[in-house]
Design an enzyme around this catalytic site. Sequence first.
Site, mmCIF file in Angstrom:
data_model
loop_
_atom_site.group_PDB
_atom_site.id
_atom_site.type_symbol
_atom_site.label_atom_id
_atom_site.label_comp_id
_atom_site.label_asym_id
_atom_site.label_seq_id
_atom_site.Cartn_x
_atom_site.Cartn_y
_atom_site.Cartn_z
ATOM 1 N N THR A 12 -67.283 111.466 8.910
ATOM 2 C CA THR A 12 -66.800 110.237 9.520
ATOM 3 C C THR A 12 -67.865 109.775 10.489
ATOM 4 O OG1 THR A 12 -64.816 109.219 10.433
ATOM 5 C CG2 THR A 12 -65.648 111.124 11.603
ATOM 6 N N GLY A 167 -71.962 102.643 8.076
ATOM 7 C CA GLY A 167 -71.216 102.622 6.821
ATOM 8 C C GLY A 167 -72.067 102.248 5.623
#
Length: 184
Positions: A12, A167
Site C-alpha cells: 500500500t 499509484g
Amino acid sequence: MIQHDNNKMYGTTILSIRKDKSVVVIGDGQVSLGHTVIKSGAKKVRRLSGDSVIAGFAGATADAFTLFERLESKLDKHPGQLMRACVELAKDWRMDKYLRKLEAMMIVADKSISLVITGTGDVLEPEDGVAAIGSGGNFALSAARALIDIKGISIEEIAKKAMKIAGDICVYTNHNVVIEKIEE
C-alpha cells in the site's frame, strides 16, 4: 521494501504531509494477496480518539487492525498525548511475544505532531513534515517533497498528486484514495 508471501496481504502507500498548521494523511485502497489484487477500496486511513488523531497503516491488514485497537487503548489511557501513546504502543509491540510478529507500519498524526511507528520499536517524527510508508512510500515521499514548496498548491492537492504518482509507479498501490485532514 515489503517481503512478499503469497498467503499474506501486503502493499500500500500511506502519506502524511504537515504544512501551514494543517496535516493530511492519505492512503490508497488496494489490498493484494501475493501478486493478486483482492480489494481496491479498502480504508487504510482512519480517525481515532474522538476524531482528534488520524492513523494510516501499511502491511498485513489483520496485523494493522490489531495495532489500531492497541493504539486506541493507549490513547484512552493517555488522552491528548499522542507521542506518549505511540511510545507505549511501540514498547508493547517490541516486547510482547505475540505483537512482535505483527507485520505492519503506521503513520499517526494529530494537530501538533506526525509520527511513523514501526515494529522494531521506532517512533519517528519526520524533520520536514512529510512521511510515507508502504510499497509506494518512496515514490509518494519524493513527489510530495518536490511539490511542498510550490506556492498556491494546497496540502490536499500535494497529497493527491503525490499519491497519483505512487499509484502510477507501484503495482501494489492504486488510485482509490482516502484522505483525512486536521487543521489547527
